[in-house]
Design a protein around this motif. Structure first.
Motif, PDB file in Angstrom:
ATOM      1  N   CYS A 114       0.452   4.007   1.349  1.00 24.79           N
ATOM      2  CA  CYS A 114       0.603   4.559   2.708  1.00 24.79           C
ATOM      3  C   CYS A 114       1.675   3.813   3.506  1.00 24.79           C
ATOM      4  O   CYS A 114       2.359   4.420   4.334  1.00 24.79           O
ATOM      5  CB  CYS A 114      -0.718   4.482   3.478  1.00 24.79           C
ATOM      6  SG  CYS A 114      -1.910   5.724   2.987  1.00 24.79           S
ATOM      7  N   GLU A 137       0.832  -1.204   0.000  1.00 18.94           N
ATOM      8  CA  GLU A 137       0.000   0.000   0.000  1.00 18.94           C
ATOM      9  C   GLU A 137       0.869   1.258   0.000  1.00 18.94           C
ATOM     10  O   GLU A 137       1.872   1.326   0.720  1.00 18.94           O
ATOM     11  CB  GLU A 137      -0.917   0.000   1.239  1.00 18.94           C
ATOM     12  CG  GLU A 137      -1.833   1.201   1.255  1.00 18.94           C
ATOM     13  CD  GLU A 137      -2.734   1.269   2.493  1.00 18.94           C
ATOM     14  OE1 GLU A 137      -2.946   0.217   3.136  1.00 18.94           O
ATOM     15  OE2 GLU A 137      -3.211   2.372   2.787  1.00 18.94           O
ATOM     16  N   TYR A 157      -3.443   2.467  -5.055  1.00 18.90           N
ATOM     17  CA  TYR A 157      -3.534   2.033  -3.655  1.00 18.90           C
ATOM     18  C   TYR A 157      -2.447   0.995  -3.387  1.00 18.90           C
ATOM     19  O   TYR A 157      -1.736   1.079  -2.401  1.00 18.90           O
ATOM     20  CB  TYR A 157      -4.922   1.448  -3.395  1.00 18.90           C
ATOM     21  CG  TYR A 157      -5.250   1.303  -1.928  1.00 18.90           C
ATOM     22  CD1 TYR A 157      -5.921   2.309  -1.243  1.00 18.90           C
ATOM     23  CD2 TYR A 157      -4.881   0.172  -1.219  1.00 18.90           C
ATOM     24  CE1 TYR A 157      -6.209   2.190   0.108  1.00 18.90           C
ATOM     25  CE2 TYR A 157      -5.170   0.048   0.127  1.00 18.90           C
ATOM     26  CZ  TYR A 157      -5.829   1.047   0.792  1.00 18.90           C
ATOM     27  OH  TYR A 157      -6.112   0.934   2.127  1.00 18.90           O
ATOM     28  N   CYS A 199      -7.081   6.981   1.435  1.00 18.10           N
ATOM     29  CA  CYS A 199      -5.995   7.346   2.352  1.00 18.10           C
ATOM     30  C   CYS A 199      -4.696   7.643   1.616  1.00 18.10           C
ATOM     31  O   CYS A 199      -3.948   8.551   2.014  1.00 18.10           O
ATOM     32  CB  CYS A 199      -5.773   6.236   3.372  1.00 18.10           C
ATOM     33  SG  CYS A 199      -5.540   4.600   2.656  1.00 18.10           S
ATOM     34  N   CYS A 200      -4.419   6.875   0.552  1.00 16.42           N
ATOM     35  CA  CYS A 200      -3.109   7.009  -0.104  1.00 16.42           C
ATOM     36  C   CYS A 200      -2.947   8.315  -0.889  1.00 16.42           C
ATOM     37  O   CYS A 200      -1.894   8.957  -0.780  1.00 16.42           O
ATOM     38  CB  CYS A 200      -2.850   5.821  -1.025  1.00 16.42           C
ATOM     39  SG  CYS A 200      -2.910   4.213  -0.215  1.00 16.42           S
TER      40      CYS A 200
HETATM   41 ZN   LIG Z   1      -3.384   4.277   2.014  1.00 18.45          ZN
END
Ligand SMILES: [Zn+2]
Length: 683
Positions: free
Chosen positions: A368, A366, A414, A443-444
């Motif tokens: 993130c 991911e 992602y 989120c990313c």
């Molecule tokens: Zn993320």
């Protein structure tokens, strides 16, 4: 020779007592991670506005960041038909009617976007960014509860029915994750603008957490999902010098050890200080490790560093992709803490796998998690001053963070697999083509946007001895050293496409000081001249070369890092890459991609061990990239339709074929494609 840190610490302590809580923002305190008063940090980042990328590789990304990325992401979060990121705050503030929509971690992702705006404002001073922040901060302030709690999902529910929701009733609400990003963004906003409006919100939120954790229980500890708030709380301590915040950070790590039904997935099956391996959800893991490194910078507790170093070694020797990505698995079982009793085998998800378990097609990686790896290594670098952390920081940043965005900065990945094959008869959970807004979990994208906006703050740091050069790229630096003397420096280079780097001193003080140059671990034949003469200091790959001189205006340092393409192989325990090689040049990982092969399939290309690559410049979507061209071998066609196995066709001969490799981070920018980092080796 320069006693800045001790002096600053003393002033800080004195001021905290007399003039608490806020201090003026001094030079060397405007960094993303402010270690200027951290007793156990060896490097201090220069200020956010001290460095400007001018051109070349990072200059391109700085332009994309300020021209497109930050504002584009803000517009997405302000577009009610696409995202309720901002609308949730407006409803929570009572400006509008409605209910919360979007992921529970929407607030945190919106704060990341605000952090990106602050970062772009720091280097451009563009009023549009400042004004947008002022407008939004007012709404966030109005959304915050009087007791400091802030999480729009719960606040909106409470607004509609006070009995309906209480804080921290569901750990998957990501409340502390959201507040952590608030703290980070607000600290930076205060450092850059000197305004306290955003910081005041973060102070109230941190005070809420202090009160909430007064009698901390294991249940409370379990709310630490995806703990961006460890980094956030320590940064709040650095901003306000409020000792309660540092105590809170320590307490939050301590209470993780009280959990009796923890999981490897959430890194709380065993107390942190006893952990020696990277396990579980990779974003959560890397954020935890980064937060603990921040805590160590302030406390110097050996047992924290012992765990961090051991986990780091586990990652880089057994669990790190060649692209610097982390978190191999979509889903799996915990490698530890499981038994033969099936009912209690623990699942892990978007997680670190077993040692050497590094699949390519199904690599999760991911974006993130890769950013978390950068955050962690950056903090390890600041704390230890060891260049190996800067090597990993650069590897991850260039290859597995930039792969999270397209070259235009408006479409996002992602996951970051190392191979894409159209023939696979199933689809993965996440799209393999970058998207403008990842509606399932965005989120990313804002995480990449803030990270790209902040790369210039990774370039230089200060020590008691002088200046440290951590990242190379054309830029101008204006800073002051620890003794207060001004330093201006210009760096000219086409790095990482070319290894020739020229540093010119534009302004300097009278006293001698050191300029420490990072010699990456791959640069075994580095050469350095000072004013045209070979330096007496010998560069050693994987360390800093320290040039200590009485510098003067006009001095020129020329560093040459050899940029030959390297064939890389993996430890044979990595089953998925047996008899295959990947290609690296400098810190860049390359891949073969279908738009570059005009006959045959990329998976039938084999690389001879003696292959010679020639670098070739080529524009893709306005970005200047260095491709590698060389002569490889192509297998003849084989028929696999309806077959799992077949006898080797001895007559299937290999034919020479010209190939072109693209930097891995730039794959997927020319329409839907197939791609592979690892290619079969023909010895
Ligand atoms: Zn993320």
């Amino acid at each position: 020779m320069l006693d800045f840190k001790r002096n600053s610490n003393w002033i800080g302590l004195f001021t905290a007592i007399i003039f608490a809580p806020l201090l003026p923002v001094n030079a060397q305190e405007k960094a993303l991670v402010n270690t200027s008063i951290s007793p156990y940090a060896k490097q201090i980042s220069v200020d956010m506005d001290a460095v400007k990328w001018t051109d070349g590789f990072w200059g391109y990304w700085a332009d994309v960041s300020k021209d497109t990325m930050a504002m584009n992401m803000l517009h997405i979060y302000e577009n009610d038909t696409l995202s309720h990121g901002f609308l949730n705050f407006e409803i929570a503030a009572g400006y509008k009617e409605g209910r919360h929509r979007g992921a529970p971690f929407h607030d945190g992702d919106f704060y990341k976007t605000l952090e990106a705006l602050v970062s772009v404002y720091a280097s451009t001073k563009d009023q549009r960014y400042y004004d947008a922040l002022e407008r939004i901060i007012k709404v966030i302030a109005d959304a915050q509860r009087a007791d400091g709690y802030i999480h729009t999902s719960t606040i909106i529910k409470q607004r509609n029915n006070p009995e309906d929701a209480v804080e921290f009733e569901d750990r998957m609400n990501f409340e502390t994750y959201n507040m952590g990003h608030l703290m980070t963004a607000a600290s930076l906003h205060y450092r850059i603008t000197g305004q306290t409006n955003f910081l005041d919100i973060a102070i109230k939120a941190t005070d809420f957490l202090v009160a909430y954790h007064e009698n901390a229980t294991a249940e409370q500890a379990q709310n630490a999902i995806c703990p961006s708030h460890y980094m956030g709380v320590v940064e709040m301590y650095r901003t306000t010098r409020n000792k309660e915040y540092l105590d809170l950070a320590g307490k939050m790590i301590d209470i993780r050890g009280m959990i009796t039904d923890g999981t490897d997935h959430n890194q709380d099956r065993i107390p942190f200080r006893q952990q020696r391996e990277a396990v579980g959800h990779a974003v959560r893991a890397n954020y935890l490790y980064a937060g603990v490194a921040d805590l160590y910078a302030e406390t110097g507790e050996d047992s924290l560093m012992m765990a961090l170093e051991s986990i780091w070694k586990d990652v880089v020797t057994k669990k790190l992709y060649i692209t610097g990505a982390t978190g191999a698995l979509y889903d799996g079982v915990s490698p530890n803490g499981t038994t033969y009793k099936q009912s209690i085998i623990q699942q892990v998800h978007q997680a670190y796998g077993q040692a050497f378990q590094l699949p390519n097609i199904s690599a999760y990686n991911e974006t993130c998690a890769n950013i978390g790896n950068v955050l962690w290594n950056h903090r390890m670098l600041l704390v230890t001053g060891d260049s190996r952390y800067a090597d990993i920081l650069e590897l991850s940043l260039i290859n597995s963070v930039l792969s999270g965005t397209d070259l235009g900065g408006t479409n996002f990945n992602y996951t970051n697999p190392l191979r894409v094959d159209e023939d696979l008869p199933f689809t993965f959970r996440w799209n393999k083509v970058r998207e403008p807004y990842i509606s399932k979990s965005n989120c990313c994208p804002p995480n990449v946007v803030r990270t790209v906006a902040e790369t210039h703050n990774y370039a230089y740091a200060l020590s008691d001895n002088g200046l440290i050069v951590n990242l190379y790229g054309s830029n101008e630096l204006k800073t002051s050293l620890a003794d207060g003397s001004e330093l201006e420096l210009k760096q000219e280079t086409d790095y990482p496409w070319n290894g020739e780097i020229k540093l010119s001193i534009k302004k300097t003080g009278q006293d001698p000081f050191a300029i420490d140059l990072r010699i990456p671990a791959w640069a075994s034949q580095a050469e350095i001249t000072v004013n045209g003469e070979k330096s007496k200091e010998k560069p050693i790959a994987g360390s800093y070369l320290s040039l200590s001189r009485k510098w003067k205006k006009g001095d020129v340092i020329e560093l040459n890092l050899p940029m030959t393409a390297r064939l890389m192989e993996a430890n044979p325990l990595v089953e998925e890459t047996r008899n295959q090689v990947a290609v690296m040049r400098g810190p860049i990982v390359y891949c073969i991609e279908s738009p570059d092969l005009h006959k045959g399939r990329i998976f039938n290309v084999e690389l001879p061990a003696a292959i010679q690559f020639i670098p070739v410049k080529k524009m893709v979507k306005g970005a200047s990239l260095t491709f590698l061209v060389g002569q490889a071998l192509l297998q003849g066609k084989s028929d696999w339709e309806g077959k799992l196995y077949q006898e080797l066709d001895q007559k299937n001969t290999l034919k020479p074929i010209n190939i072109r490799l693209i930097p891995y981070f730039a794959w997927g920018n020319r329409g839907e494609s197939e791609m592979a980092v690892w290619m079969p080796l023909r010895k």
